[in-house]
Design a protein around this motif. Structure first.
Motif, PDB file in Angstrom:
ATOM      1  N   VAL A 184    -121.710 -24.153 -63.171  1.00  0.00           N
ATOM      2  CA  VAL A 184    -120.385 -23.623 -62.826  1.00  0.00           C
ATOM      3  C   VAL A 184    -119.967 -24.088 -61.434  1.00  0.00           C
ATOM      4  O   VAL A 184    -118.836 -24.540 -61.221  1.00  0.00           O
ATOM      5  N   VAL A 215    -118.978 -27.809 -61.588  1.00  0.00           N
ATOM      6  CA  VAL A 215    -117.635 -28.045 -62.129  1.00  0.00           C
ATOM      7  C   VAL A 215    -116.566 -27.682 -61.096  1.00  0.00           C
ATOM      8  O   VAL A 215    -115.566 -28.393 -60.927  1.00  0.00           O
ATOM      9  N   ALA A 216    -116.771 -26.574 -60.376  1.00  0.00           N
ATOM     10  CA  ALA A 216    -115.794 -26.134 -59.379  1.00  0.00           C
ATOM     11  C   ALA A 216    -115.700 -27.114 -58.211  1.00  0.00           C
ATOM     12  O   ALA A 216    -114.603 -27.534 -57.810  1.00  0.00           O
ATOM     13  N   GLY A 236    -113.950 -30.349 -58.990  1.00  0.00           N
ATOM     14  CA  GLY A 236    -112.493 -30.247 -58.919  1.00  0.00           C
ATOM     15  C   GLY A 236    -111.976 -30.295 -57.496  1.00  0.00           C
ATOM     16  O   GLY A 236    -110.943 -30.912 -57.210  1.00  0.00           O
ATOM     17  N   TYR A 284    -108.170 -28.659 -66.924  1.00  0.00           N
ATOM     18  CA  TYR A 284    -109.313 -28.308 -66.078  1.00  0.00           C
ATOM     19  C   TYR A 284    -109.342 -26.826 -65.699  1.00  0.00           C
ATOM     20  O   TYR A 284    -110.395 -26.177 -65.796  1.00  0.00           O
ATOM     21  N   LEU A 340    -112.326 -24.166 -66.315  1.00  0.00           N
ATOM     22  CA  LEU A 340    -113.036 -23.553 -65.192  1.00  0.00           C
ATOM     23  C   LEU A 340    -112.940 -22.032 -65.257  1.00  0.00           C
ATOM     24  O   LEU A 340    -113.937 -21.325 -65.016  1.00  0.00           O
ATOM     25  N   THR A 341    -111.749 -21.519 -65.579  1.00  0.00           N
ATOM     26  CA  THR A 341    -111.570 -20.067 -65.677  1.00  0.00           C
ATOM     27  C   THR A 341    -112.492 -19.477 -66.731  1.00  0.00           C
ATOM     28  O   THR A 341    -113.101 -18.410 -66.521  1.00  0.00           O
ATOM     29  N   MET A 354    -115.378 -20.721 -67.771  1.00  0.00           N
ATOM     30  CA  MET A 354    -116.758 -20.799 -67.278  1.00  0.00           C
ATOM     31  C   MET A 354    -117.031 -19.720 -66.236  1.00  0.00           C
ATOM     32  O   MET A 354    -118.106 -19.110 -66.226  1.00  0.00           O
ATOM     33  N   LEU A 355    -116.064 -19.471 -65.362  1.00  0.00           N
ATOM     34  CA  LEU A 355    -116.233 -18.440 -64.340  1.00  0.00           C
ATOM     35  C   LEU A 355    -116.324 -17.048 -64.949  1.00  0.00           C
ATOM     36  O   LEU A 355    -116.992 -16.160 -64.419  1.00  0.00           O
ATOM     37  N   SER A 393    -104.869 -19.756 -67.361  1.00  0.00           N
ATOM     38  CA  SER A 393    -104.602 -19.822 -65.925  1.00  0.00           C
ATOM     39  C   SER A 393    -103.111 -19.632 -65.643  1.00  0.00           C
ATOM     40  O   SER A 393    -102.255 -20.310 -66.234  1.00  0.00           O
ATOM     41  N   ILE A 418    -108.643 -24.174 -56.532  1.00  0.00           N
ATOM     42  CA  ILE A 418    -109.873 -24.216 -57.318  1.00  0.00           C
ATOM     43  C   ILE A 418    -110.972 -23.397 -56.634  1.00  0.00           C
ATOM     44  O   ILE A 418    -111.665 -22.600 -57.282  1.00  0.00           O
ATOM     45  N   ALA A 466    -113.055 -19.923 -57.819  1.00  0.00           N
ATOM     46  CA  ALA A 466    -114.505 -19.941 -57.994  1.00  0.00           C
ATOM     47  C   ALA A 466    -115.249 -19.054 -57.021  1.00  0.00           C
ATOM     48  O   ALA A 466    -116.408 -18.706 -57.268  1.00  0.00           O
TER      49      ALA A 466
END
Length: 433
Positions: free
Chosen positions: A116, A119-120, A123, A165, A169-170, A172-173, A239, A340, A344
């Motif tokens: 995680v 990925v953050a 970005g 993206y 990401l959201t 995964m978080l 998002s 981003i 995160a």
């Protein structure tokens, strides 16, 4: 002091301070973003004078700032321009992603942050700052240069990529599994495709429905629609920022122009609040320990961004000088990197300090590389006895770089059809954050 009184005093002081900071930044020719971040660090937890009463309001203002940043960014592009950029610039976009996301991902894994965090941070290092770059192009008088549409094409690809993206990401978080993440990604792709289809086929109808000759009504309808769509998008794990961006794309013509004029002052205000809020949420004591890794990451990604711009300009048939100018211009990171990191930081708190230090470095270095990359390379080539514009694939002959220096208007020729070069009043307003 009464709670409301304390709120008004703190809020008024913050807004006044931001205004003075912005004026000072303009006087010295610097983007105000690093100064806003420093102000947030000074008045946040562990800072010189922590703010308490206005913290909740500032958090809400920061959310509005992100929404307005993405809305105004969407208003800059039409659906047809996005489709054209995708068709012509996707190889450059792929190179941009590989070269600039990889250092962030590798650094996060080396720091032990896990997938995680990787990925953050990927970005954070990937996305250039559209706002800072827009202002740099205007300040240097390069809006008519042949490499400018190439730079804009890369930025368009990056901005549109955020629509995929950020939802990923959201998810995964939020700890969503592979199935949930795949569903979120499919929803994002479907939403983006649907909005692009509506904008291409029925953009005039949408704009006509929103349009109003009364500026007050136009402001209320566009702002209300944007916040509503952002809220729905957030609920669908797509998002809020992406929802606002898609609303901006869907609007076009006079409506988009009118909304841009009305919302730009609000955008500037709440975007400043957003950068301050990110600084408030970062403890200044946590930054010195990460300065070295942030600086190393900045050095690596300065080189990879220059390589990206050089490659993209070479694909467009632009000569050596324009290639180096394009690469140097793309270096700056800013608003998206902070967006981003802000998403995160709740899951991976360690990303906040390193992202802050990284952005502070590159938002200052970016305008310098935009100005000096090509002249420095030219001096090195001259010292080595080489002509920078006569090598293979150089600027002589067809597709050559006909620009003469940074801002002179002589011999620039026609702009390639990657994306029409905007005017200072239209696509690249100099006051964009």
């Amino acid at each position: 002091m009464h709670d409301t009184t304390a709120l008004l005093v703190e809020l008024g002081s913050v807004i006044l301070g931001l205004g003075l900071i912005g004026r000072f930044a303009g006087r010295i020719g610097l983007s105000p973003i690093p100064l806003y971040l420093l102000a947030g660090l000074a008045f946040g937890e562990g800072g010189l004078l922590p703010l308490g009463a206005s913290e909740e309001f500032t958090a809400v203002g920061a959310e509005i700032g992100v929404i307005l940043l993405l809305l105004l960014l969407g208003l800059e592009y039409s659906a047809s321009e996005l489709v054209t950029s995708l068709k012509t610039q996707y190889p450059s976009g792929a190179v941009d992603f590989v070269l600039n996301a990889t250092p962030g991902a590798v650094a996060a894994l080396l720091l032990g942050w896990g997938p995680v965090g990787a990925v953050a941070l990927a970005g954070v290092t990937w996305i250039s700052s559209s706002g800072v770059i827009a202002k740099v192009l205007t300040d240097l008088g390069r809006l008519g240069n042949r490499e400018t549409p190439v730079i804009l094409g890369v930025l368009v690809i990056e901005d549109l990529s955020m629509a995929v993206y950020l939802p990923l990401l959201t998810a995964m978080l939020a700890g969503v599994g592979l199935a949930g993440g795949s569903i979120a990604l499919l929803i994002a792709l479907g939403t983006v495709g649907f909005v692009l289809y509506l904008a291409l086929r029925h953009g005039r109808l949408i704009s006509r429905a929103v349009s109003s000759d009364n500026p007050e009504m136009l402001l209320l309808v566009v702002l209300g629609l944007t916040v509503l769509v952002a809220g729905v998008a957030q609920e669908l794990q797509v998002s809020a920022a992406v929802g606002a961006f898609l609303v901006g794309i869907a609007l076009s013509g006079e409506v988009a122009e009118g909304a841009r004029k009305l919302l730009t002052p609000l955008r500037d205000l709440f975007a400043a609040v957003f950068f301050v809020f990110f600084g408030l949420s970062t403890n200044p004591a946590e930054i010195p320990p990460v300065l070295l890794p942030a600086a190393l990451l900045a050095v690596v990604t300065v080189l990879t961004k220059i390589a990206t711009g050089w490659y993209a300009a070479r694909r467009a048939g632009i000569g050596s000088r324009g290639r180096w100018r394009a690469g140097g211009t793309l270096v700056a990171r800013g608003e998206f990197s902070i967006v981003i990191a802000g998403l995160a930081v709740a899951t991976e708190p360690r990303i906040g300090p390193i992202a802050t230090a990284y952005v502070l470095i590159l938002v200052i270095v970016g305008p310098l590389t935009a100005r000096w990359t090509q002249p420095v390379v030219a001096k090195i080539q001259a010292w080595r006895g080489k002509d920078g514009d006569t090598g293979k694939g150089g600027s002589t002959g067809k597709g050559g770089d006909t620009g003469r220096g940074d801002s002179a208007g002589k011999g620039r020729g026609e702009v390639p059809a990657v994306r029409p070069a905007p005017t200072a009043q239209e696509e690249l307003a100099p006051d964009r954050l």
